[in-house]
Design an enzyme around this catalytic site. Structure first.
Site, PDB file in Angstrom:
ATOM      1  CG  ASP A 118      -8.432  11.786   2.861  1.00 40.26           C
ATOM      2  OD1 ASP A 118      -7.394  11.769   2.179  1.00 40.26           O
ATOM      3  OD2 ASP A 118      -9.045  10.763   3.206  1.00 40.26           O
ATOM      4  CG  ASP A 176      -3.739   7.673  -1.133  1.00 41.29           C
ATOM      5  OD1 ASP A 176      -2.770   6.902  -1.095  1.00 41.29           O
ATOM      6  OD2 ASP A 176      -4.883   7.295  -1.423  1.00 41.29           O
TER       7      ASP A 176
HETATM    8  N1  GLY Z   1      -7.255   8.637  -1.371  1.00 45.56           N
HETATM    9  C1  GLY Z   1      -8.031   7.474  -1.516  1.00 45.56           C
HETATM   10  C2  GLY Z   1      -7.969   6.922  -2.885  1.00 45.56           C
HETATM   11  O1  GLY Z   1      -7.240   7.409  -3.732  1.00 45.56           O
HETATM   12  O2  GLY Z   1      -8.679   5.962  -3.117  1.00 45.56           O
END
Ligand code: GLY
Length: 398
Positions: A118, A176
């Protein structure tokens, strides 16, 4: 002669009416964005004042009037400073710029974090804007180190960046992760080292091949064998079930492939983004106001919570996609973005005053099945909402 004169007069009349309507439309949007930005600025100052110095805001529980915060290692830690920077750009209020800058000190250490994918969210949505607004070698170095940390998670065999280190999977990649690739494009551009960009392209291509169904909807998690690169399983973690279309996942995909097209001008990414948009906006379970439920495959009434964060991400993505597409799609995407924005600022979704502890949008869902963050405000919903306001002002208003 007389007849020609009347035709000419008629066309002038139509043209002035059209330009007048257009001007009214622009003025309405300018006013709306200005008032939204001023309100949001006050709300974010309140949120700042209620967030401990060493923490980042996460959500707010209106019933208990309690804030929940996170450490900087949580994936959303970049959004709060990022939103403060966007709000500074919308309002010109320097206090917001300084509040954003203040929050960077605690975030800096995440550049060395190699345990998450992330880092784009955490470092590019924060330091990226800080550096854009106040260029600084220190910010650039932090982002470059962060990009190296992110790249360390790339597996040559599978050709993808590992998302999580937790869970039952061998080498999990979630949709994601498309959102972290923009960060790597920046790193290549800044450092002159094309490796970052190459990883990004390989990851996007393999995700395109392995994450999507024929209807352009996306699985949430694809598990790879790290030794052979083979796909082991296609599943979900936050969606309703393995074969469902988790709403925010579709939004990350839409935004992610739009960004891929921005950086490469490769039509396959544009086609992918358009296909995803068509899946989302033609879906029979999408409510009339275009704010999706947290999963497109929900049938049970009691599960029908909206995910405003998905709608905010979609809006910002559509505003960009509209710039790359031909008519009539372009106008259709722009109209949809306008329509969603208007709905987001309605009393149903937009928090008034301190109603949501300073957060801007209500009714997002983090992880429904874990009963975590259901029907609450979330930092990333706010971030993409404010980004959409800024994009609309800068790209579509004179
Ligand atoms: N990237 C984690 C979410 O969208 O919950």
């Amino acid at each position: 002669m007389k007849y020609k004169y009347w035709i000419f007069f008629f066309f002038i009349l139509i043209a002035s009416l059209f330009s007048c309507t257009n001007r009214n439309h622009e003025d309405d949007w300018k006013k709306l964005i200005e008032s939204e930005a001023l309100l949001a600025a006050e709300q974010y100052k309140l949120l700042y004042a209620n967030t401990p110095e060493d923490r980042m805001p996460k959500t707010y529980f209106s019933d208990k009037q309690e804030w929940e915060t996170s450490s900087t290692s949580w994936w959303t830690s970049g959004f709060f400073p990022g939103t403060l920077f966007y709000l500074y750009e919308l309002t010109g209020d320097k206090e917001l710029l300084e509040l954003g800058m203040d929050k960077l000190d605690i975030l800096e250490k995440e550049q060395h974090n190699k345990r998450t994918h992330d880092l784009g969210f955490m470092l590019y949505c924060s330091f990226g804007h800080a550096d854009r607004l106040r260029p600084n070698d220190k910010f650039k170095q932090i982002m470059l180190t962060g990009s190296q940390s992110l790249s360390s998670r790339f597996n040559e065999k599978a050709g993808v960046i590992r998302s999580w280190d937790h869970g039952k999977w061998e080498f999990p990649v979630i949709i994601d992760n498309m959102m972290n690739l923009e960060f790597l494009f920046w790193a290549s551009e800044y450092s002159g080292d094309s490796t970052f960009k190459d990883l990004s392209l390989t990851h996007a291509d393999n995700t395109l091949k392995n994450h999507f169904r024929k209807d352009f909807s996306s699985y949430h998690v694809v598990d790879y064998d790290p030794d052979t690169g083979e796909v082991l399983n296609k599943e979900t973690a936050q969606g309703l079930h393995d074969n469902s279309a988790w709403a925010r996942g579709q939004s990350w995909a839409l935004y992610g492939y739009t960004v891929m097209y921005r950086h490469t001008k490769n039509e396959k990414y544009l086609d992918q983004a358009i296909g995803i948009a068509d899946f989302i906006f033609n879906h029979p379970n999408l409510p009339e106001d275009l704010i999706p439920y947290w999963d497109f495959d929900i049938t049970e009434e009691e599960q029908k919570h909206r995910d405003v964060s998905a709608a905010a991400i979609n809006t910002s993505a559509l505003l960009e996609l509209a710039k790359y597409t031909d008519e009539p799609r372009s106008t259709d995407f722009l109209n949809k973005a306008e329509y969603i924005l208007k709905n987001l600022v309605s009393d149903q979704y937009r928090a008034k005053g301190d109603e949501a502890g300073g957060f801007l949008l209500k009714n997002s869902v983090g992880h429904f099945k874990a009963n975590s963050e259901v029907d609450v405000p979330l930092t990333y919903a706010d971030y993409y909402f404010v980004e959409a306001l800024l994009r609309y002002r800068d790209w579509y208003l004179n």
